[in-house]
Design a protein around this motif. Structure first.
Motif, mmCIF file in Angstrom:
data_model
loop_
_atom_site.group_PDB
_atom_site.id
_atom_site.type_symbol
_atom_site.label_atom_id
_atom_site.label_comp_id
_atom_site.label_asym_id
_atom_site.label_seq_id
_atom_site.Cartn_x
_atom_site.Cartn_y
_atom_site.Cartn_z
ATOM 1 N N VAL A 181 -13.950 9.032 -6.294
ATOM 2 C CA VAL A 181 -14.016 9.119 -4.840
ATOM 3 C C VAL A 181 -13.416 10.439 -4.375
ATOM 4 C CG1 VAL A 181 -13.956 6.629 -4.515
ATOM 5 C CG2 VAL A 181 -11.806 7.908 -4.614
ATOM 6 N N ARG A 182 -13.764 10.831 -3.167
ATOM 7 C CA ARG A 182 -13.296 12.098 -2.625
ATOM 8 C C ARG A 182 -13.034 11.922 -1.131
ATOM 9 N NH1 ARG A 182 -14.167 17.315 -4.609
ATOM 10 N NH2 ARG A 182 -15.679 16.522 -6.109
ATOM 11 N N GLY A 183 -11.969 12.550 -0.645
ATOM 12 C CA GLY A 183 -11.673 12.479 0.778
ATOM 13 C C GLY A 183 -10.187 12.317 1.020
ATOM 14 N N VAL B 51 -5.534 5.167 -6.971
ATOM 15 C CA VAL B 51 -6.781 5.757 -6.482
ATOM 16 C C VAL B 51 -6.502 7.221 -6.170
ATOM 17 C CG1 VAL B 51 -8.633 5.642 -4.784
ATOM 18 C CG2 VAL B 51 -7.462 3.536 -5.493
ATOM 19 N N LEU B 52 -7.056 8.121 -6.981
ATOM 20 C CA LEU B 52 -6.868 9.552 -6.783
ATOM 21 C C LEU B 52 -7.922 10.064 -5.809
ATOM 22 C CD1 LEU B 52 -6.189 10.652 -10.476
ATOM 23 C CD2 LEU B 52 -4.522 10.150 -8.683
ATOM 24 N N CYS B 53 -7.480 10.868 -4.837
ATOM 25 C CA CYS B 53 -8.352 11.267 -3.728
ATOM 26 C C CYS B 53 -8.303 12.780 -3.520
ATOM 27 C CB CYS B 53 -7.922 10.573 -2.436
ATOM 28 S SG CYS B 53 -7.586 8.804 -2.546
ATOM 29 N N PRO B 54 -9.081 13.575 -4.262
ATOM 30 C CA PRO B 54 -9.147 15.000 -3.935
ATOM 31 C C PRO B 54 -9.943 15.198 -2.652
ATOM 32 C CG PRO B 54 -10.686 14.487 -5.699
ATOM 33 C CD PRO B 54 -9.931 13.223 -5.411
ATOM 34 N N SER B 55 -9.457 16.078 -1.794
ATOM 35 C CA SER B 55 -10.135 16.285 -0.512
ATOM 36 C C SER B 55 -11.017 17.519 -0.507
ATOM 37 C CB SER B 55 -9.108 16.398 0.615
ATOM 38 O OG SER B 55 -8.222 17.483 0.382
ATOM 39 N N GLY C 21 -3.461 11.749 -2.670
ATOM 40 C CA GLY C 21 -4.358 12.848 -2.368
ATOM 41 C C GLY C 21 -3.787 14.216 -2.695
ATOM 42 N N GLN C 22 -4.641 15.071 -3.218
ATOM 43 C CA GLN C 22 -4.386 16.500 -3.374
ATOM 44 C C GLN C 22 -5.655 17.231 -2.967
ATOM 45 O OE1 GLN C 22 -1.639 18.033 -3.965
ATOM 46 N NE2 GLN C 22 -0.301 16.702 -5.158
ATOM 47 N N ARG C 23 -5.530 18.533 -2.798
ATOM 48 C CA ARG C 23 -6.710 19.315 -2.434
ATOM 49 C C ARG C 23 -7.722 19.335 -3.578
ATOM 50 N NH1 ARG C 23 -10.040 20.983 1.536
ATOM 51 N NH2 ARG C 23 -10.964 23.010 1.077
ATOM 52 N N HIS C 24 -7.241 19.547 -4.808
ATOM 53 C CA HIS C 24 -8.123 19.683 -5.963
ATOM 54 C C HIS C 24 -7.716 18.705 -7.061
ATOM 55 C CE1 HIS C 24 -9.671 23.304 -4.097
ATOM 56 N NE2 HIS C 24 -8.456 23.787 -4.024
ATOM 57 N N LEU D 69 0.851 -1.183 0.000
ATOM 58 C CA LEU D 69 0.000 0.000 0.000
ATOM 59 C C LEU D 69 0.887 1.234 0.000
ATOM 60 C CD1 LEU D 69 -2.719 -0.949 2.658
ATOM 61 C CD2 LEU D 69 -2.948 -0.985 0.166
ATOM 62 N N LEU D 70 0.610 2.160 -0.901
ATOM 63 C CA LEU D 70 1.341 3.420 -0.991
ATOM 64 C C LEU D 70 0.378 4.557 -0.690
ATOM 65 C CD1 LEU D 70 3.224 2.743 -4.364
ATOM 66 C CD2 LEU D 70 4.069 2.328 -2.047
ATOM 67 N N PHE D 71 0.820 5.487 0.148
ATOM 68 C CA PHE D 71 0.009 6.654 0.496
ATOM 69 C C PHE D 71 0.833 7.912 0.252
ATOM 70 C CE2 PHE D 71 -1.684 3.214 3.026
ATOM 71 C CZ PHE D 71 -3.059 3.411 3.007
ATOM 72 N N ALA D 72 0.269 8.852 -0.515
ATOM 73 C CA ALA D 72 0.948 10.115 -0.780
ATOM 74 C C ALA D 72 -0.062 11.244 -0.709
ATOM 75 C CB ALA D 72 1.605 10.100 -2.158
ATOM 76 N N ALA D 73 0.351 12.354 -0.111
ATOM 77 C CA ALA D 73 -0.483 13.551 -0.082
ATOM 78 C C ALA D 73 0.379 14.751 -0.420
ATOM 79 C CB ALA D 73 -1.137 13.732 1.289
#
Length: 235
Positions: free
Chosen positions: A182-184, A169-173, A145-148, A112-116
């Motif tokens: 998806v978002r968050g 999995v791209l996750c804009p918050s 994840g990024q803000r936008h 699992l890789l997590f990046a923000a």
């Protein structure tokens, strides 16, 4: 983390706008510096007229001694580095240092890789390593994840990552732009998606982002049965 204090001029091979907030810079490291680039996730210090700053290498070690940086606009040192990094110019950098990510710990396991935010830089280096040694890993999922939605870096590479066996999995918050997926926050999305179906006992995680994000990812993964000793940051 003080790091090395000896700087060497590295040639700027290319510079480009990756997204509005981020500038990509490609450097050719002199041989003495390149020999210190041993693991994805290491960092360098860059010296500019505005001072010194730490930047994670956005590329895995390679025989050609070429490295990428991903520099976020808005800081004094970052903006000075961007201004100085014209193709054909040089930047004063230290040798790569830090332990980086222990990718050998993930051999034969799910990853699992997590990046923000700018944390995608060292995680991209892990992705490059995984793609170059794909048979050495099981399922690999990246929650980024990024803000936008418009701020996701390396969009031109995403399809190749997916085709190479890295689920992305791209996750804009943020809530203020259109986004079809998806978002968050990355840890929330990962939990909602059952961490890509990876069994906790077979999973190693690599995480990069702000300290609060890294701590929260560790907490969420621990709650899912992935112990802290199998969750690694690059610092």
């Amino acid at each position: 983390m003080l790091g090395p204090t000896i700087y060497t001029e590295a040639s700027v091979l290319a510079a480009w706008d990756e997204t509005a907030p981020f500038r990509g810079i490609r450097l050719a490291l002199p041989p003495a510096l390149a020999r210190a680039h041993r693991a994805p996730g290491q960092v360098v210090k860059v010296r500019t007229a505005a001072g010194e700053g730490f930047f994670a290498l956005a590329s895995a070690p390679s025989p050609d001694a070429v490295v990428d940086l991903l520099v976020k606009r808005g800081g004094k040192v970052a903006d000075a580095a961007i201004a100085a990094a014209a193709p054909g110019a040089t930047l004063a950098v230290t040798e790569p240092f830090g332990k980086g990510f222990p990718v050998e710990e993930a051999a034969g396991r799910d990853v699992l890789l997590f990046a923000a935010g700018s944390g995608i830089a060292p995680i991209r280096a892990v992705v490059q390593h995984v793609l170059a040694h794909r048979d050495g890993f099981r399922r690999v999922t990246l929650f980024y994840g990024q803000r936008h939605g418009a701020e996701f870096a390396y969009r031109a590479e995403h399809l190749a990552w997916e085709r190479g066996g890295v689920r992305l999995v791209l996750c804009p918050s943020g809530e203020d732009d259109a986004w079809p997926g998806v978002r968050g926050r990355v840890q929330e999305v990962a939990r909602a998606l059952a961490f890509g179906g990876t069994p906790p006992e077979e999973t190693v995680a690599f995480v990069s982002g702000m300290t609060a994000m890294v701590d929260d990812v560790r907490r969420v993964l621990a709650g899912a049965g992935i112990p802290p000793q199998r969750v690694f940051a690059n610092f």
